[in-house]
Design a protein around this motif. Structure first.
Motif, PDB file in Angstrom:
ATOM      1  N   LYS A 296     -17.829  -0.892 -14.959  1.00  0.00           N
ATOM      2  CA  LYS A 296     -18.141   0.410 -14.349  1.00  0.00           C
ATOM      3  C   LYS A 296     -16.833   1.039 -13.871  1.00  0.00           C
ATOM      4  N   THR A 297     -16.828   2.355 -13.744  1.00  0.00           N
ATOM      5  CA  THR A 297     -15.636   3.071 -13.289  1.00  0.00           C
ATOM      6  C   THR A 297     -16.008   4.061 -12.195  1.00  0.00           C
ATOM      7  N   ARG A 298     -15.036   4.314 -11.312  1.00  0.00           N
ATOM      8  CA  ARG A 298     -15.139   5.314 -10.249  1.00  0.00           C
ATOM      9  C   ARG A 298     -16.457   5.198  -9.476  1.00  0.00           C
ATOM     10  N   GLN A 299     -16.694   4.006  -8.978  1.00  0.00           N
ATOM     11  CA  GLN A 299     -17.973   3.757  -8.313  1.00  0.00           C
ATOM     12  C   GLN A 299     -17.787   2.924  -7.043  1.00  0.00           C
ATOM     13  N   ILE A 300     -18.620   3.227  -6.054  1.00  0.00           N
ATOM     14  CA  ILE A 300     -18.699   2.453  -4.816  1.00  0.00           C
ATOM     15  C   ILE A 300     -20.153   2.077  -4.595  1.00  0.00           C
ATOM     16  N   TRP A 301     -20.403   0.773  -4.447  1.00  0.00           N
ATOM     17  CA  TRP A 301     -21.742   0.296  -4.107  1.00  0.00           C
ATOM     18  C   TRP A 301     -21.754  -0.049  -2.620  1.00  0.00           C
ATOM     19  N   CYS A 302     -22.767   0.410  -1.911  1.00  0.00           N
ATOM     20  CA  CYS A 302     -22.812   0.199  -0.474  1.00  0.00           C
ATOM     21  C   CYS A 302     -24.145   0.697   0.085  1.00  0.00           C
ATOM     22  N   PRO A 303     -24.406   0.466   1.374  1.00  0.00           N
ATOM     23  CA  PRO A 303     -25.529   1.157   2.021  1.00  0.00           C
ATOM     24  C   PRO A 303     -25.145   2.634   2.173  1.00  0.00           C
ATOM     25  N   VAL A 304     -25.716   3.502   1.369  1.00  0.00           N
ATOM     26  CA  VAL A 304     -25.269   4.886   1.232  1.00  0.00           C
ATOM     27  C   VAL A 304     -25.870   5.782   2.317  1.00  0.00           C
ATOM     28  N   ARG A 305     -25.019   6.633   2.899  1.00  0.00           N
ATOM     29  CA  ARG A 305     -25.459   7.693   3.806  1.00  0.00           C
ATOM     30  C   ARG A 305     -25.178   9.015   3.093  1.00  0.00           C
ATOM     31  N   ASN A 306     -26.223   9.659   2.609  1.00  0.00           N
ATOM     32  CA  ASN A 306     -26.055  10.851   1.789  1.00  0.00           C
ATOM     33  C   ASN A 306     -25.535  12.043   2.590  1.00  0.00           C
ATOM     34  N   ASP A 375     -14.266  11.853  -1.483  1.00  0.00           N
ATOM     35  CA  ASP A 375     -14.500  13.280  -1.672  1.00  0.00           C
ATOM     36  C   ASP A 375     -13.211  13.992  -2.057  1.00  0.00           C
ATOM     37  N   LYS A 376     -12.087  13.520  -1.506  1.00  0.00           N
ATOM     38  CA  LYS A 376     -10.797  14.136  -1.818  1.00  0.00           C
ATOM     39  C   LYS A 376     -10.398  13.901  -3.280  1.00  0.00           C
ATOM     40  N   ILE A 377     -10.635  12.690  -3.787  1.00  0.00           N
ATOM     41  CA  ILE A 377     -10.188  12.391  -5.155  1.00  0.00           C
ATOM     42  C   ILE A 377     -11.202  12.820  -6.218  1.00  0.00           C
ATOM     43  N   LYS A 378     -12.438  13.081  -5.802  1.00  0.00           N
ATOM     44  CA  LYS A 378     -13.482  13.642  -6.675  1.00  0.00           C
ATOM     45  C   LYS A 378     -14.022  12.629  -7.700  1.00  0.00           C
ATOM     46  N   ASN A 379     -15.186  12.957  -8.198  1.00  0.00           N
ATOM     47  CA  ASN A 379     -15.848  12.214  -9.281  1.00  0.00           C
ATOM     48  C   ASN A 379     -16.054  10.735  -8.968  1.00  0.00           C
ATOM     49  N   VAL A 380     -16.403  10.444  -7.719  1.00  0.00           N
ATOM     50  CA  VAL A 380     -16.729   9.079  -7.320  1.00  0.00           C
ATOM     51  C   VAL A 380     -18.230   9.006  -7.047  1.00  0.00           C
ATOM     52  N   LYS A 381     -18.868   8.006  -7.631  1.00  0.00           N
ATOM     53  CA  LYS A 381     -20.310   7.846  -7.456  1.00  0.00           C
ATOM     54  C   LYS A 381     -20.591   6.781  -6.398  1.00  0.00           C
ATOM     55  N   HIS A 382     -21.446   7.123  -5.431  1.00  0.00           N
ATOM     56  CA  HIS A 382     -21.935   6.155  -4.449  1.00  0.00           C
ATOM     57  C   HIS A 382     -23.276   5.616  -4.927  1.00  0.00           C
ATOM     58  N   ALA A 383     -23.340   4.318  -5.128  1.00  0.00           N
ATOM     59  CA  ALA A 383     -24.584   3.690  -5.592  1.00  0.00           C
ATOM     60  C   ALA A 383     -25.119   2.761  -4.500  1.00  0.00           C
ATOM     61  N   PRO A 384     -26.417   2.774  -4.267  1.00  0.00           N
ATOM     62  CA  PRO A 384     -26.990   1.948  -3.193  1.00  0.00           C
ATOM     63  C   PRO A 384     -26.995   0.463  -3.535  1.00  0.00           C
ATOM     64  N   LEU A 385     -26.871  -0.352  -2.514  1.00  0.00           N
ATOM     65  CA  LEU A 385     -26.995  -1.801  -2.631  1.00  0.00           C
ATOM     66  C   LEU A 385     -28.271  -2.249  -1.943  1.00  0.00           C
ATOM     67  N   MET A 386     -28.977  -3.147  -2.566  1.00  0.00           N
ATOM     68  CA  MET A 386     -30.217  -3.661  -2.004  1.00  0.00           C
ATOM     69  C   MET A 386     -29.989  -5.056  -1.430  1.00  0.00           C
ATOM     70  N   ASN A 387     -31.004  -5.550  -0.732  1.00  0.00           N
ATOM     71  CA  ASN A 387     -31.011  -6.926  -0.208  1.00  0.00           C
ATOM     72  C   ASN A 387     -29.884  -7.189   0.782  1.00  0.00           C
ATOM     73  N   LEU A 388     -29.759  -6.275   1.739  1.00  0.00           N
ATOM     74  CA  LEU A 388     -28.809  -6.436   2.824  1.00  0.00           C
ATOM     75  C   LEU A 388     -29.593  -6.554   4.125  1.00  0.00           C
ATOM     76  N   ASN A 389     -29.214  -7.470   4.991  1.00  0.00           N
ATOM     77  CA  ASN A 389     -29.965  -7.685   6.223  1.00  0.00           C
ATOM     78  C   ASN A 389     -28.999  -7.874   7.386  1.00  0.00           C
ATOM     79  N   LEU A 390     -29.133  -7.017   8.415  1.00  0.00           N
ATOM     80  CA  LEU A 390     -28.280  -7.120   9.579  1.00  0.00           C
ATOM     81  C   LEU A 390     -28.972  -7.811  10.757  1.00  0.00           C
TER      82      LEU A 390
END
Length: 444
Positions: A296-306, A375-390
């Motif tokens: 994959k390219t230009r991607q961040i997986w994380c608990p996303v805050r839209n 946001d500054k560098i542009k064209n980065v996709k935020h993808a959600p991650l599942m199965n996280l427990n705090l």
């Protein structure tokens, strides 16, 4: 002590003649160029003093000095300068007071100096870009306005960002599946030790190569720093920045991590960022790497805050934001991550670091690192991650369950000893995957 030994010492009325009236105090002060405070506590004549600095801003009480010192000498240096030195008693209260004041003053000056240096460096860089444009293109952009309003940039884009640099963590590993970057507090020695001995023990694994590095700031206490330096010498996985380790400095820590990866671990295919109170189910991570993260390219997986969904706290609380920041906004205008666990593709790491040079500092690290920079560098996709427990309690029940398999990828591990508990439970729950990705010796 070297400068003292090299000086021509003139013994003039040792002890307290200065305070008995034989030498006028006001006259002595006029000749006082520098005052050294010597700590006798555990310090031999061969050791470097704990403090060796000018006390020109300190409010010294001569009576206290007379009462708390064991000896007073005048030192005439070869260059003609004259010094007054006080050897203090072990119980001297003034030493503790001065030491705290000097450290706070020095840290404040260092921080201000470094900030001014970085501000000037970035302002010059931006002005060069503006001056290179044609007259028709010379418009004041958001970066220029931020500079004019006095905003600074992360300290870790400066010329000398590292206090400790374990630059060989990734050296010699041609194909590195992932680098784990752990944001850790200076005093969390046990957490770092537990992480090294459990899920981040890269010597246990096969099929995928991994390395780990801990990112720290500087502690308040010299004794803590001594322990960190010993830890670094033993484990060779500490990267420490030249800033005080505090909650408001987490953005500096994050940018330092981006910089270190771009300079010393470029070959890592995937970058995993976690906090030091997070347990990572590394076997499930390796499975995800093969099925989801790879190629994959230009991607961040994380608990996303839209974008536009996270309210900016203005009134009170831990995340209270000043009215001057994100002015007239009620919600953050960028998509970002809850940054306790993120997975990032390698192609945007250097870009994100370079973006920090022109993105004014904002102390909420999740918003800055995983929102403003992408946001500054542009064209980065935020993808959600599942199965996280705090919730630590729920997570341990999940891993210890015998009725069903626990699918958690990460869990909160704040309590003492809980990291080890998660690890051994995961070994049982994920025995098949563990055997697939681990060396045989793990199950002997």
């Amino acid at each position: 002590m070297t400068s003292v030994r090299s000086a021509r010492i003139t013994a003039i009325r040792l002890c307290f003649n200065l305070f008995r009236g034989e030498v006028n105090c006001i006259s002595a002060i006029c000749f006082l160029v520098l005052v050294f405070v010597f700590l006798s506590m555990v310090v031999s004549m061969k050791r470097t003093p704990t403090i060796m600095t000018s006390l020109e801003h300190a409010r010294l009480n001569w009576k206290d000095l007379e009462k708390e010192s064991e000896n007073t000498i005048l030192i005439e240096h070869e260059d003609g300068n004259v010094y007054i030195a006080f050897k203090m008693k072990d119980s001297a209260k003034i030493v503790k007071h001065l030491k705290t004041g000097i450290k706070d003053l020095k840290q404040s000056r260092d921080l201000m100096s470094e900030t001014r240096h970085v501000f000037a460096e970035n302002k010059f860089s931006n002005m060069k870009k503006v001056n290179n444009k044609t007259k028709g293109e010379r418009k004041t952009g958001p970066d220029d306005r931020s500079l004019e309003n006095g905003h600074s940039f992360p300290l870790t884009v400066s010329s000398h960002p590292y206090n400790i640099n374990s630059k060989f963590v990734c050296k010699g590993v041609k194909e590195l599946s992932f680098i784990v970057v752990v944001h850790s507090a200076t005093t969390h020695f046990m957490r770092r030790s537990s992480i090294r001995e459990t899920w981040a023990n890269f010597k246990l694994f096969k099929r995928h190569s991994m390395r780990i590095v801990f990112i720290l700031g500087k502690p308040e206490k010299d004794s803590t720093q001594a322990l960190i330096e010993h830890e670094s010498a033993v484990n060779k996985d500490i990267v420490q920045g030249n800033f005080i380790d505090s909650y408001r400095n987490l953005t500096h820590k994050g940018v330092l991590g981006l910089r270190w990866i771009s300079e010393f671990c470029k070959q890592a295919e995937i970058i995993v960022k976690v906090d030091d109170d997070v347990f990572l189910n590394v076997f499930k991570l390796m499975e995800e790497l093969e099925s989801n993260f790879r190629n994959k390219t230009r991607q961040i997986w994380c608990p996303v805050r839209n974008k536009g969904t996270s309210q900016i706290q203005r009134k009170k609380g831990k995340w209270k934001i000043d009215e001057s920041e994100f002015k007239n906004m009620t919600h953050f205008p960028v998509t970002y991550c809850n940054g306790f666990f993120t997975v990032i593709t390698k192609d945007i790491i250097k870009e994100m670091y370079e973006a920090a040079r022109v993105t004014p500092f904002f102390w909420v690290d999740d918003v800055y690192l995983f929102g403003l920079l992408p946001d500054k560098i542009k064209n980065v996709k935020h993808a959600p991650l599942m199965n996280l427990n705090l919730n630590e309690k729920d997570a341990i029940e999940c891993f210890e369950s015998k009725d069903k398999k626990c699918h958690l990828l990460v869990a909160n591990a704040h309590s003492d000893g809980i990291m080890d508990k998660f690890w051994f439970s995961a070994l049982q729950q994920y025995k098949t995957l563990a055997q697939k990705y681990s060396k045989d010796g793990l199950f002997v």
